[in-house]
Design a protein around this motif. Structure first.
Motif, PDB file in Angstrom:
ATOM      1  N   LYS A   1       1.255  -1.420  -0.013  1.00  0.00           N
ATOM      2  CA  LYS A   1      -0.563   0.468  -0.037  1.00  0.00           C
ATOM      3  C   LYS A   1       1.390   1.489  -0.565  1.00  0.00           C
ATOM      4  N   ARG A   2       1.737   1.598   0.981  1.00  0.00           N
ATOM      5  CA  ARG A   2       2.401   2.651   1.122  1.00  0.00           C
ATOM      6  C   ARG A   2       3.178   2.472   2.460  1.00  0.00           C
ATOM      7  N   ASN A   3       3.998   3.472   2.440  1.00  0.00           N
ATOM      8  CA  ASN A   3       4.961   3.874   3.966  1.00  0.00           C
ATOM      9  C   ASN A   3       3.960   4.229   5.487  1.00  0.00           C
ATOM     10  N   CYS A   4       2.835   3.451   5.626  1.00  0.00           N
ATOM     11  CA  CYS A   4       2.634   3.639   7.311  1.00  0.00           C
ATOM     12  C   CYS A   4       2.391   2.776   7.881  1.00  0.00           C
ATOM     13  N   TRP A   5       3.347   1.947   7.820  1.00  0.00           N
ATOM     14  CA  TRP A   5       2.996   0.908   9.038  1.00  0.00           C
ATOM     15  C   TRP A   5       4.530   0.610   9.322  1.00  0.00           C
ATOM     16  N   PRO A   6       5.020   0.499  10.488  1.00  0.00           N
ATOM     17  CA  PRO A   6       4.293   0.642  11.944  1.00  0.00           C
ATOM     18  C   PRO A   6       4.275   1.849  12.395  1.00  0.00           C
ATOM     19  N   LYS A   7       3.383   2.264  13.689  1.00  0.00           N
ATOM     20  CA  LYS A   7       3.705   3.382  13.830  1.00  0.00           C
ATOM     21  C   LYS A   7       3.800   4.110  14.835  1.00  0.00           C
ATOM     22  N   VAL A   8       4.777   4.775  15.367  1.00  0.00           N
ATOM     23  CA  VAL A   8       5.335   5.320  16.719  1.00  0.00           C
ATOM     24  C   VAL A   8       4.047   5.980  17.333  1.00  0.00           C
ATOM     25  N   ARG A   9       3.945   5.711  18.653  1.00  0.00           N
ATOM     26  CA  ARG A   9       2.561   6.676  18.923  1.00  0.00           C
ATOM     27  C   ARG A   9       3.926   7.929  19.404  1.00  0.00           C
ATOM     28  N   GLY A  10       2.619   8.743  19.356  1.00  0.00           N
ATOM     29  CA  GLY A  10       3.824   9.878  19.663  1.00  0.00           C
ATOM     30  C   GLY A  10       3.836  10.426  21.041  1.00  0.00           C
ATOM     31  N   VAL A  11       3.563   9.984  22.298  1.00  0.00           N
ATOM     32  CA  VAL A  11       3.690  10.051  23.327  1.00  0.00           C
ATOM     33  C   VAL A  11       5.732   9.445  23.612  1.00  0.00           C
TER      34      VAL A  11
ATOM     35  N   GLY B   1       8.117  13.792  28.533  1.00  0.00           N
ATOM     36  CA  GLY B   1       7.855  13.711  30.018  1.00  0.00           C
ATOM     37  C   GLY B   1       8.604  13.117  30.521  1.00  0.00           C
ATOM     38  N   ASN B   2       8.380  11.889  31.827  1.00  0.00           N
ATOM     39  CA  ASN B   2       8.930  12.033  32.724  1.00  0.00           C
ATOM     40  C   ASN B   2       7.963   9.964  33.009  1.00  0.00           C
ATOM     41  N   HIS B   3       6.930  10.518  32.007  1.00  0.00           N
ATOM     42  CA  HIS B   3       5.875   9.315  31.737  1.00  0.00           C
ATOM     43  C   HIS B   3       5.495   9.703  30.772  1.00  0.00           C
ATOM     44  N   GLN B   4       4.805   8.224  29.403  1.00  0.00           N
ATOM     45  CA  GLN B   4       4.290   9.059  28.738  1.00  0.00           C
ATOM     46  C   GLN B   4       3.134   9.359  29.250  1.00  0.00           C
ATOM     47  N   HIS B   5       2.795  10.661  29.438  1.00  0.00           N
ATOM     48  CA  HIS B   5       1.433  11.608  28.900  1.00  0.00           C
ATOM     49  C   HIS B   5       1.635  12.491  27.693  1.00  0.00           C
ATOM     50  N   ILE B   6       0.492  12.881  27.568  1.00  0.00           N
ATOM     51  CA  ILE B   6       0.194  14.194  26.337  1.00  0.00           C
ATOM     52  C   ILE B   6       0.606  15.405  27.175  1.00  0.00           C
ATOM     53  N   GLY B   7       0.151  15.586  28.784  1.00  0.00           N
ATOM     54  CA  GLY B   7      -0.019  16.895  29.156  1.00  0.00           C
ATOM     55  C   GLY B   7      -0.337  17.800  28.530  1.00  0.00           C
ATOM     56  N   MET B   8      -1.279  17.693  27.951  1.00  0.00           N
ATOM     57  CA  MET B   8      -1.920  18.382  27.448  1.00  0.00           C
ATOM     58  C   MET B   8      -3.035  18.122  26.716  1.00  0.00           C
ATOM     59  N   ALA B   9      -4.435  19.294  26.092  1.00  0.00           N
ATOM     60  CA  ALA B   9      -5.838  18.541  25.648  1.00  0.00           C
ATOM     61  C   ALA B   9      -4.526  18.303  24.957  1.00  0.00           C
ATOM     62  N   SER B  10      -5.686  17.090  23.880  1.00  0.00           N
ATOM     63  CA  SER B  10      -5.535  16.322  22.457  1.00  0.00           C
ATOM     64  C   SER B  10      -6.219  17.141  21.636  1.00  0.00           C
ATOM     65  N   THR B  11      -6.561  17.816  21.749  1.00  0.00           N
ATOM     66  CA  THR B  11      -7.818  18.320  20.633  1.00  0.00           C
ATOM     67  C   THR B  11      -7.015  19.634  20.049  1.00  0.00           C
ATOM     68  N   VAL B  12      -7.230  19.319  18.815  1.00  0.00           N
ATOM     69  CA  VAL B  12      -6.573  21.215  18.536  1.00  0.00           C
ATOM     70  C   VAL B  12      -7.478  21.975  17.420  1.00  0.00           C
TER      71      VAL B  12
END
Length: 258
Positions: A192-202, A214-225
């Protein structure tokens, strides 16, 4: 200033281009001509083929040229139940049978269709993935428009002159079988295309993603933009109207007849 993030790099192409080397060509309905507008034209299914990177099989259909002594080969998306040697009829006067292509105006309400045109003459844009179908809900002869229910569940009003193929797309039930191992996913997306594997942003560093660090994997802000935010910030739930789980029962509006 952080690094250019993954979603921005995807627009550039290069390593993110679609893998089209062994693809069999665009799958479209016939271009609209006099024969389809006023009567019908007969074709025969010569072959049913696999298209790499597509869940649905394709059908090679051969039509006689309406004016010259030659054959025209078209590539259709195969509908379920299609077979080689089958005759396919395209046009306003075609009968309502599996695999035939006719305008929505010629179909009764409740007809199950696929490869449906969004705009008249665009040769099929909606309900094209394996196992998908749309349903004709109602016709309005005064405005020459019809209402269809799309695979997403959304209802759309489109011109009645738009054509569609009768039946559902072949290759259904593809997602019922679990992947089970990473190798299967690797091969699926390789064509298909280069879209896997997908590393998570956190899981990234702050330089690579707005959710990184961050010291734990957390977003730390609202995930809505918001919709008009800068490209490097556009991650998470973009312009979300609502978030969270869908809870409670779905209320049906009385006037909206199915």
């Amino acid at each position: 200033m952080g690094r250019v993030i993954r979603s921005q790099r995807k627009g550039r192409g290069s390593i993110f281009k679609a893998h089209t080397k062994h693809r069999k060509g665009a799958a479209k309905l016939r271009a609209v001509d006099f024969a389809e507008r006023h009567g019908y034209i007969k074709g025969v299914v010569k072959d049913i083929i696999h298209d790499p990177g597509r869940g649905a099989p394709l059908a090679r259909v051969v039509f006689r040229h309406p004016y010259k002594y030659k054959l025209n080969q078209e590539t259709f998306i195969a509908s379920e139940g299609m077979y080689t040697g089958q005759f396919i009829y395209c046009g306003k006067k075609a009968s309502l049978q599996l695999g035939n292509v006719l305008p929505i105006a010629s179909m009764p309400e409740g007809t199950v269709i696929c490869n449906l045109e969004e705009k008249t003459g665009d040769r099929g844009k909606m309900a094209r993935a394996s196992g998908n179908y749309a349903t004709v809900i109602s016709h309005n002869p005064d405005t020459k428009k019809s209402r269809v229910k799309l695979p997403s569940g959304a209802k759309k009003v489109i011109p009645s002159a738009n054509r569609a193929m009768v039946g559902i797309v072949a290759g259904g039930g593809r997602i019922d079988k679990p992947m089970l191992k990473a190798g299967r996913a690797y091969h699926k997306y390789k064509v298909k295309r280069n879209c896997w594997p997908k590393v998570r942003g956190v899981a990234m560093n702050p330089v690579e993603h707005p959710h990184g660090g961050g010291n734990h994997q957390h977003i730390g802000m609202a995930s809505t933009v918001r919709r008009d935010t800068s490209a490097g910030r556009k991650v998470g739930l973009i312009a979300a109207r609502r978030t969270g789980r869908l809870r409670g029962t779905k209320s049906v509006i009385k006037g909206d007849k199915e």
